[in-house]
Design an enzyme around this catalytic site. Sequence first.
Site, PDB file in Angstrom:
ATOM      1  N   ASP A 120       0.838  -1.201   0.000  1.00  0.00           N
ATOM      2  CA  ASP A 120       0.000   0.000   0.000  1.00  0.00           C
ATOM      3  C   ASP A 120       0.875   1.254   0.000  1.00  0.00           C
ATOM      4  O   ASP A 120       2.024   1.226   0.445  1.00  0.00           O
ATOM      5  CB  ASP A 120      -0.881   0.035   1.254  1.00  0.00           C
ATOM      6  CG  ASP A 120      -1.876  -1.117   1.265  1.00  0.00           C
ATOM      7  OD1 ASP A 120      -2.163  -1.658   0.188  1.00  0.00           O
ATOM      8  OD2 ASP A 120      -2.347  -1.458   2.367  1.00  0.00           O
TER       9      ASP A 120
HETATM   10  N1  URA Z   1      -1.375  -6.053   3.677  1.00  0.00           N
HETATM   11  C1  URA Z   1      -1.844  -4.781   3.680  1.00  0.00           C
HETATM   12  O1  URA Z   1      -2.869  -4.479   4.282  1.00  0.00           O
HETATM   13  N2  URA Z   1      -1.143  -3.861   2.989  1.00  0.00           N
HETATM   14  C2  URA Z   1       0.004  -4.111   2.338  1.00  0.00           C
HETATM   15  O2  URA Z   1       0.607  -3.217   1.765  1.00  0.00           O
HETATM   16  C3  URA Z   1       0.477  -5.448   2.351  1.00  0.00           C
HETATM   17  C4  URA Z   1      -0.239  -6.402   3.031  1.00  0.00           C
END
Ligand code: URA
Length: 241
Positions: free
Chosen positions: A107
């Site tokens: 993310d």
């Molecule tokens: N899980 C999440 O919520 N975000 C990420 O970036 C990776 C795994």
Amino acid sequence: MEKKERIDKILSMCGFGTRKDVKKIIKEGEVMVNGEVIKDAGYHVLPEVDEILVFGETLVFKRNIYIMLNKPKGVICATYDKKDKTVVDLLEGEYSHRNLFPVGRLDKDAEGLILLTDDGMLAHKLLSPKSKVFKEYYVEVEGYLTQEDILAFEKGIQLEDFKTQPAELTIIESNKVSKAKVKISEGKFHQIKRMFEALGKRVVYLKRTAIGALKLDSTLSPGEWRELTDEELKILKENVD
Ligand code: URA
């Protein structure tokens, strides 16, 4: 596998500039292949076999590039974006002439290990649900973490659209803001945030620390990157073979 390629393409891949820059270097007689000066930019070489000299120096050709990057917050996992800075924008020099792409996603507000490569086969294998490569994360969540949370991760958590595979939660510190390690073998959208949310806890910090046996180099600050060592590449490939 050895494959014949145009010399201008190879030099451009190795960081000697655009095809136009490279053509000029070739025209000026600065490139030798197996002891002969080559002036034709379309000359075909076997880059892993032929002895190529540029400005008198031996060219070391790498068919594929593998980079580990410590993704900082605010940067997105894409190759191009109109608005946001991407992980590919963080690379420089010869690496910006290779068609590198991130393997999987983190993310925008998450940090940590991202692998960038132009090896589509390895990327495919790492991302395939069949391969079950574990990813490890360090998380900080609002609220106390308990034994029940560990069991819930172990059993799999029912989310809106699917039930997660068994995952491992290791509590480092249970507090108003708790610290933990998480290991999951999937990589669905916002998966870790959604797993904690289902248990009533909000993730406030998320960092990926490993993909299979490949660990993030702790000396890389957010935004820094380096090529994988031969040993790291070997263990990563062993994870999916
Ligand atoms: N899980 C999440 O919520 N975000 C990420 O970036 C990776 C795994």
